[in-house]
Design an enzyme around this catalytic site. Structure first.
Site, mmCIF file in Angstrom:
data_model
loop_
_atom_site.group_PDB
_atom_site.id
_atom_site.type_symbol
_atom_site.label_atom_id
_atom_site.label_comp_id
_atom_site.label_asym_id
_atom_site.label_seq_id
_atom_site.Cartn_x
_atom_site.Cartn_y
_atom_site.Cartn_z
ATOM 1 C CB THR A 133 5.471 -7.636 -24.405
ATOM 2 O OG1 THR A 133 4.189 -8.051 -23.965
ATOM 3 C CG2 THR A 133 5.481 -7.681 -25.936
ATOM 4 C CG ASP A 134 2.855 -11.357 -21.562
ATOM 5 O OD1 ASP A 134 2.595 -10.331 -22.225
ATOM 6 O OD2 ASP A 134 2.258 -11.640 -20.502
ATOM 7 C CD GLU A 135 0.178 -7.562 -25.311
ATOM 8 O OE1 GLU A 135 -0.264 -7.365 -26.455
ATOM 9 O OE2 GLU A 135 -0.183 -6.892 -24.329
ATOM 10 C CE1 TYR A 159 3.953 -2.931 -27.283
ATOM 11 C CE2 TYR A 159 2.662 -4.826 -26.574
ATOM 12 C CZ TYR A 159 3.718 -3.957 -26.380
ATOM 13 O OH TYR A 159 4.549 -4.109 -25.293
ATOM 14 C CE LYS A 163 8.399 -4.541 -26.983
ATOM 15 N NZ LYS A 163 9.313 -3.452 -26.531
ATOM 16 C CE LYS A 198 -0.358 0.892 -22.161
ATOM 17 N NZ LYS A 198 0.999 1.170 -21.810
ATOM 18 C CB VAL A 215 -15.199 -4.645 -18.382
ATOM 19 C CG1 VAL A 215 -14.566 -6.027 -18.520
ATOM 20 C CG2 VAL A 215 -14.964 -4.061 -16.993
#
Ligand code: NAD
Ligand code: TDX
Length: 370
Positions: A133-135, A159, A163, A198, A215
């Site tokens: 992931t980009d995270e 998380y 990763k 999600k 939100v």
């Protein structure tokens, strides 16, 4: 013909990848391993299991004996590793499960694949794709350039840290043992079969049920939205032609803030109700059923702790080396995604019963309107 092991193949991206693989390479032998954790669903795979186009195995990536037996029986020379705990909010509530599956699970799979390929003399032609992931790169400021493959790792959630740890393990196995592995780091996916925890499916389903659309914070956080079918095309390209030991970033080129994403979902639903008058009878609690707008449900709530502000991906390397580019812009991808959830009510009713309700109470019960 090749033999492929796909882990996490009953999850959101996994199911899409199984279908994409079947379509692109119909003669390959596909072995799908999934622990069938809460986000898994094999309904879409059932026809493929029934006609024996895939072999489905329910099992855990941490189970070395099981993985060994799968290598002995099916001799996969390609692994696409997607199995993971994938929801940031859950990692904040229960980080241990993330270390177990994302770190120990990746370690077990890597180690067992390495042993099997070494014993079979297959290291020279095998490939292990670790889907990440980009995270792992942390958060960008408004004017920062997008993440590239050389951006430093700065994970902010349990998380993302789990990763990042798994990416480091993969890299270490390449350098130390000559493991023929590649890594992809992609941005936020959307499309069919995404679990309703999600953002996008959650907002669609809440709007249909007339529930508040929660939100986080002020909704200014930005994600780079990648349609899952573009992601699957990229995974196929990297597995086929990527250079061993390399990382490829995969982005959608669709940066949007959450306020705008939720607004677009609302507008798309409002239009769908105006077009199809039967929707009002199916979803009477939705404001669009009585001529109102789903936007009336938007509610700003307590922010996610450590909420990354912005992700954006520079996919120049993937495009330059492998000629792979995303083809679906966000507005064009969102409309059929919303329609998919309208057309698959029984799918999301199934996955939003039972334990899912307890999760919603746990994650949203404490959040207050801000
Ligand atoms: P998902 O949560 O929908 O699916 C994950 C799958 O892994 C589930 O089917 C689950 O049952 C399975 N699984 C969990 N623990 C397991 C275990 N111990 N053994 C075997 N199977 C197990 O996730 P997703 O969105 O499909 O993500 C797939 C991969 O892509 C993950 O590695 C995730 O980190 C990565 N990723 C996802 C996104 C995204 O936007 N969804 C973005 C970037 C990267
Ligand atoms: O109820 C919500 N309200 C809200 O404002 C939810 C569930 C999310 N959000 C915000 C948080 C994020 O800024 O929406 C954005 C997207 O949230 P998620 O869908 O939870 O995704 P994100 O946290 O960005 O992580 C996703 O992309 C990277 C995937 O879940 C990860 O698996 C992937 O690695």
């Amino acid at each position: 013909m090749e033999s492929i092991l796909i882990t996490g193949g009953a999850g959101f991206i996994g199911q899409n990848l199984v279908h994409a693989w079947r379509a692109a390479r119909p003669t390959d032998r596909l072995v799908v391993l999934d622990a069938m954790a809460y986000a898994a669903n094999i309904r879409s795979l059932q026809p493929l299991i029934a006609d024996r186009s895939i072999v489905f195995v329910k099992g855990d990536v941490r189970d070395a004996a099981l993985i060994r037996s799968l290598f002995e029986e099916h001799n996969p020379t390609r692994v696409a590793h997607l199995a993971a705990e994938s929801h940031v909010d859950r990692s904040i509530v229960d980080p241990e499960a993330f270390l177990q599956t994302n770190v120990l699970g990746t370690f077990t799979l890597l180690n067992t694949a390495l042993d099997a390929w070494r014993s079979a003399g297959a290291l020279g032609h095998a490939r292990f794709l670790h889907v990440s992931t980009d995270e792992v790169y942390g958060s960008l400021g408004p004017a920062d350039p997008p993440f590239s493959e050389s951006s430093p790792y700065r994970p902010n959630s349990p998380y993302a840290a789990s990763k990042a740890a798994s990416d480091h393990l993969v890299r270490a196995y390449v350098t130390t043992y000559g493991m023929p592995a590649l890594i992809t780091n992609c941005s936020n996916n959307y499309g069919p079969y995404q679990h309703p925890e999600k953002l996008i499916p959650l907002m669609i389903i809440h709007a249909l049920e007339g529930k508040p659309l929660p939100v986080y914070g002020d909704g200014s956080n930005i994600r780079d939205w990648l349609h899952v079918s573009d992601h699957c095309d990229a995974l196929l390209a990297v597995l086929a032609r990527g250079r061993i030991g390399e990382t490829y970033n995969v982005g959608g080129g669709n940066e949007r803030n959450n306020r705008d994403v939720v607004g677009l979902i609302c507008d798309t639903l409002d239009r769908a109700f105006a077009r199809d008058t039967r929707l009002a009878a199916r979803f009477p609690s939705c404001p669009a059923a009585t001529g109102g707008s789903c936007r009336s449900l938007i509610s700003y709530v307590t922010d996610r702790p450590g909420h990354d502000h912005r992700y954006a991906i520079d996919s120049t390397k993937l495009a330059g080396e492998l000629g792979n580019r995303p083809g679906i812009d966000f507005e064009h991808g969102l409309e059929p995604t919303v329609q998919w959830y309208l057309d698959h009510e029984s799918w999301w009713r199934d996955v939003t019963s039972g334990a899912y309700k307890a999760w919603i109470d746990k994650n949203y019960g404490f959040r207050i309107a801000v």
